[in-house]
Design a protein around this motif. Structure first.
Motif, PDB file in Angstrom:
ATOM      1  N   VAL A 127       7.296  21.126 -25.033  1.00  0.00           N
ATOM      2  CA  VAL A 127       6.235  21.200 -24.039  1.00  0.00           C
ATOM      3  C   VAL A 127       4.921  20.646 -24.575  1.00  0.00           C
ATOM      4  O   VAL A 127       4.188  19.941 -23.863  1.00  0.00           O
ATOM      5  CB  VAL A 127       6.060  22.657 -23.548  1.00  0.00           C
ATOM      6  N   ALA A 128       4.602  20.929 -25.827  1.00  0.00           N
ATOM      7  CA  ALA A 128       3.342  20.461 -26.406  1.00  0.00           C
ATOM      8  C   ALA A 128       3.271  18.935 -26.405  1.00  0.00           C
ATOM      9  O   ALA A 128       2.230  18.345 -26.081  1.00  0.00           O
ATOM     10  CB  ALA A 128       3.182  21.001 -27.827  1.00  0.00           C
ATOM     11  N   THR A 129       4.383  18.295 -26.731  1.00  0.00           N
ATOM     12  CA  THR A 129       4.415  16.828 -26.753  1.00  0.00           C
ATOM     13  C   THR A 129       4.266  16.261 -25.345  1.00  0.00           C
ATOM     14  O   THR A 129       3.504  15.310 -25.120  1.00  0.00           O
ATOM     15  CB  THR A 129       5.724  16.328 -27.384  1.00  0.00           C
ATOM     16  N   VAL A 130       4.992  16.840 -24.397  1.00  0.00           N
ATOM     17  CA  VAL A 130       4.906  16.381 -23.002  1.00  0.00           C
ATOM     18  C   VAL A 130       3.498  16.585 -22.468  1.00  0.00           C
ATOM     19  O   VAL A 130       2.927  15.701 -21.813  1.00  0.00           O
ATOM     20  CB  VAL A 130       5.933  17.123 -22.123  1.00  0.00           C
ATOM     21  N   ASN A 131       2.902  17.721 -22.749  1.00  0.00           N
ATOM     22  CA  ASN A 131       1.560  18.006 -22.248  1.00  0.00           C
ATOM     23  C   ASN A 131       0.520  17.080 -22.864  1.00  0.00           C
ATOM     24  O   ASN A 131      -0.450  16.688 -22.195  1.00  0.00           O
ATOM     25  CB  ASN A 131       1.196  19.463 -22.506  1.00  0.00           C
ATOM     26  N   ALA A 132       0.724  16.734 -24.134  1.00  0.00           N
ATOM     27  CA  ALA A 132      -0.191  15.783 -24.768  1.00  0.00           C
ATOM     28  C   ALA A 132      -0.112  14.425 -24.078  1.00  0.00           C
ATOM     29  O   ALA A 132      -1.137  13.761 -23.859  1.00  0.00           O
ATOM     30  CB  ALA A 132       0.144  15.655 -26.256  1.00  0.00           C
ATOM     31  N   ARG A 133       1.095  14.021 -23.723  1.00  0.00           N
ATOM     32  CA  ARG A 133       1.258  12.747 -23.010  1.00  0.00           C
ATOM     33  C   ARG A 133       0.653  12.819 -21.606  1.00  0.00           C
ATOM     34  O   ARG A 133       0.048  11.868 -21.124  1.00  0.00           O
ATOM     35  CB  ARG A 133       2.743  12.387 -22.913  1.00  0.00           C
ATOM     36  N   ALA A 134       0.832  13.969 -20.952  1.00  0.00           N
ATOM     37  CA  ALA A 134       0.322  14.113 -19.591  1.00  0.00           C
ATOM     38  C   ALA A 134      -1.199  14.081 -19.541  1.00  0.00           C
ATOM     39  O   ALA A 134      -1.777  13.727 -18.506  1.00  0.00           O
ATOM     40  CB  ALA A 134       0.839  15.411 -18.974  1.00  0.00           C
ATOM     41  N   THR A 135      -1.852  14.453 -20.623  1.00  0.00           N
ATOM     42  CA  THR A 135      -3.321  14.441 -20.656  1.00  0.00           C
ATOM     43  C   THR A 135      -3.878  13.192 -21.337  1.00  0.00           C
ATOM     44  O   THR A 135      -5.089  13.051 -21.479  1.00  0.00           O
ATOM     45  CB  THR A 135      -3.846  15.693 -21.386  1.00  0.00           C
ATOM     46  N   ASP A 136      -2.988  12.291 -21.744  1.00  0.00           N
ATOM     47  CA  ASP A 136      -3.387  11.021 -22.347  1.00  0.00           C
ATOM     48  C   ASP A 136      -3.460   9.967 -21.242  1.00  0.00           C
ATOM     49  O   ASP A 136      -2.440   9.439 -20.805  1.00  0.00           O
ATOM     50  CB  ASP A 136      -2.352  10.626 -23.412  1.00  0.00           C
ATOM     51  N   MET A 137      -4.684   9.668 -20.805  1.00  0.00           N
ATOM     52  CA  MET A 137      -4.844   8.769 -19.664  1.00  0.00           C
ATOM     53  C   MET A 137      -4.410   7.338 -19.977  1.00  0.00           C
ATOM     54  O   MET A 137      -4.008   6.597 -19.070  1.00  0.00           O
ATOM     55  CB  MET A 137      -6.294   8.788 -19.186  1.00  0.00           C
ATOM     56  N   VAL A 138      -4.475   6.946 -21.239  1.00  0.00           N
ATOM     57  CA  VAL A 138      -3.996   5.612 -21.612  1.00  0.00           C
ATOM     58  C   VAL A 138      -2.480   5.536 -21.423  1.00  0.00           C
ATOM     59  O   VAL A 138      -1.948   4.581 -20.846  1.00  0.00           O
ATOM     60  CB  VAL A 138      -4.381   5.278 -23.068  1.00  0.00           C
ATOM     61  N   TYR A 139      -1.783   6.578 -21.908  1.00  0.00           N
ATOM     62  CA  TYR A 139      -0.330   6.623 -21.732  1.00  0.00           C
ATOM     63  C   TYR A 139       0.040   6.690 -20.256  1.00  0.00           C
ATOM     64  O   TYR A 139       0.949   5.977 -19.800  1.00  0.00           O
ATOM     65  CB  TYR A 139       0.244   7.835 -22.466  1.00  0.00           C
ATOM     66  N   ARG A 140      -0.673   7.513 -19.496  1.00  0.00           N
ATOM     67  CA  ARG A 140      -0.393   7.626 -18.056  1.00  0.00           C
ATOM     68  C   ARG A 140      -0.573   6.280 -17.366  1.00  0.00           C
ATOM     69  O   ARG A 140       0.186   5.913 -16.460  1.00  0.00           O
ATOM     70  CB  ARG A 140      -1.306   8.681 -17.435  1.00  0.00           C
ATOM     71  N   SER A 141      -1.594   5.537 -17.781  1.00  0.00           N
ATOM     72  CA  SER A 141      -1.829   4.213 -17.201  1.00  0.00           C
ATOM     73  C   SER A 141      -0.682   3.266 -17.530  1.00  0.00           C
ATOM     74  O   SER A 141      -0.252   2.464 -16.685  1.00  0.00           O
ATOM     75  CB  SER A 141      -3.148   3.638 -17.727  1.00  0.00           C
ATOM     76  N   GLU A 142      -0.153   3.362 -18.738  1.00  0.00           N
ATOM     77  CA  GLU A 142       0.976   2.510 -19.125  1.00  0.00           C
ATOM     78  C   GLU A 142       2.213   2.847 -18.301  1.00  0.00           C
ATOM     79  O   GLU A 142       2.965   1.947 -17.898  1.00  0.00           O
ATOM     80  CB  GLU A 142       1.266   2.692 -20.619  1.00  0.00           C
ATOM     81  N   VAL A 143       2.422   4.137 -18.043  1.00  0.00           N
ATOM     82  CA  VAL A 143       3.561   4.543 -17.217  1.00  0.00           C
ATOM     83  C   VAL A 143       3.406   4.019 -15.796  1.00  0.00           C
ATOM     84  O   VAL A 143       4.359   3.491 -15.202  1.00  0.00           O
ATOM     85  CB  VAL A 143       3.714   6.080 -17.223  1.00  0.00           C
TER      86      VAL A 143
END
Length: 350
Positions: free
Chosen positions: A27-43
């Motif tokens: 969960v910690a890894t997923v949540n870190a990705r979910a709050t990473d706007m750069v990663y979200r933009s790439e998705v």
């Protein structure tokens, strides 16, 4: 199952979604990705690229991938979360993907519809219902030869098995769809939807819950999940995904009223043809008890849907008639495409 097409993005959306839904990361890894706007933009960029290749360029492999991704996400939307994921922000990543692909899917569908008759849809509720019935009855999906000819007269036991696998794109979640459509309704609309839902729930008898009866029908026919995943057609995925999109998004609720009204109205005549075919082949009653139930029940729910949902909704807000009509043609056209593909698959020309 189609392979993923060649895309420029480093993110494989199908693999990403499968990994997220499987809980491969904590969960910690997923949540870190979910709050990473750069990663979200790439998705989102990867989803936009897939959507363009699939729905704008019309690449069939990409189209399969896009619909498999949507189907996986919708399956998650209609499921309870794992206890290990209750604090996960995975939904935020999945919603980014779903929004991009869903909007592209519906825009593509809208552009392909034969909607010439929609201009004649009246906004007066008393005039709308006769128009609605006639519009459905005059469409080729209403009396499709797959049901009235092929299933009744020539389908084999293996054809029935293949057909049942395709029907899993909608039937197993129809009770949940009714629950979603009930939200925000009032008066006769809510009462009709709840009455319909109660029938889907076997009127309180667990053994008679329609999803359970359908699951038994599948099991008796040897239609396992692996069989479905291996054999389900793209057109079946499209029907299931459009159904889920309209039910899950509040902005599509009026389209959904028209869309699922068609389903209720056409089910009895379609299922009669299925039963005729099963009896012709000497199949046991267990192969069609689910369908027999719906003939009896939907013979009431079809007309009641018109009277108790569409009529009061349009009376209250006449402008929603155009959305209801659009949902109607969305269901009719996707159904016709699905049945065309199904018949071509099982009874190829020549």
């Amino acid at each position: 199952m189609s392979t993923t097409p060649e895309l420029h993005s480093d993110i494989d959306l199908r693999e990403l979604v499968i990994s997220l839904l499987a809980g491969d990361e904590d969960v910690a890894t997923v949540n870190a990705r979910a709050t990473d706007m750069v990663y979200r933009s790439e998705v989102r960029t990867a989803a936009e690229e897939l959507a363009h290749v699939a729905f704008v360029r019309g690449d069939r492999a990409a189209l399969h991938t896009a619909h498999w991704v949507l189907s996986d996400i919708y399956e998650w939307c209609f499921s309870l979360p794992s206890i290990d994921q209750v604090d996960s922000l995975v939904s935020e990543i999945l919603d980014d993907i779903r929004t991009v692909l869903e909007n592209a899917m519906l825009a593509d569908l809208r552009g392909k519809l034969d909607d010439g008759g929609l201009d004649s849809a009246p906004q007066d509720p008393e005039s709308f219902l006769p128009w609605y019935r006639n519009f459905i009855s005059s469409h080729r999906a209403s009396n499709h030869p797959f049901y009235r000819d092929f299933l009744e007269n020539r389908a084999s036991v293996e054809d029935i098995r293949f057909y049942l696998a395709q029907e899993t794109s909608l039937d197993p979640r129809f009770d949940d769809i009714l629950s979603l459509l009930t939200v925000g309704t009032d008066g006769s609309e809510k009462m009709e939807l709840v009455t319909n839902l109660w029938d889907e729930l076997g009127n309180g008898s667990p053994d008679e819950v329609h999803t359970a009866v359908f699951a038994k029908t599948l099991a008796d026919a040897g239609v396992s999940k692996s069989f479905v995943d291996t054999n389900i057609m793209l057109e079946s995925l499209i029907c299931g995904n459009v159904s889920a999109a309209l039910a899950l998004s509040r902005r599509h609720c009026y389209k959904a009223f028209g869309y699922f009204g068609v389903t209720e109205y056409l089910t009895p005549r379609r299922f009669r043809s299925y039963i005729v075919g099963c009896k012709r082949m000497g199949l046991p009653k267990s192969s069609y008890v689910y369908h027999d139930q719906h003939i009896q029940i939907d013979a009431r729910h079809g007309p009641a849907w018109f009277k108790n949902i569409l009529l009061p909704v349009i009376s209250r807000e006449p402008r929603c008639a155009s959305d209801i009509a659009l949902g109607t043609v969305m269901r009719l056209e996707t159904s016709a495409w699905y049945l065309d593909a199904l018949q071509a698959k099982l009874e190829p020309a020549g």
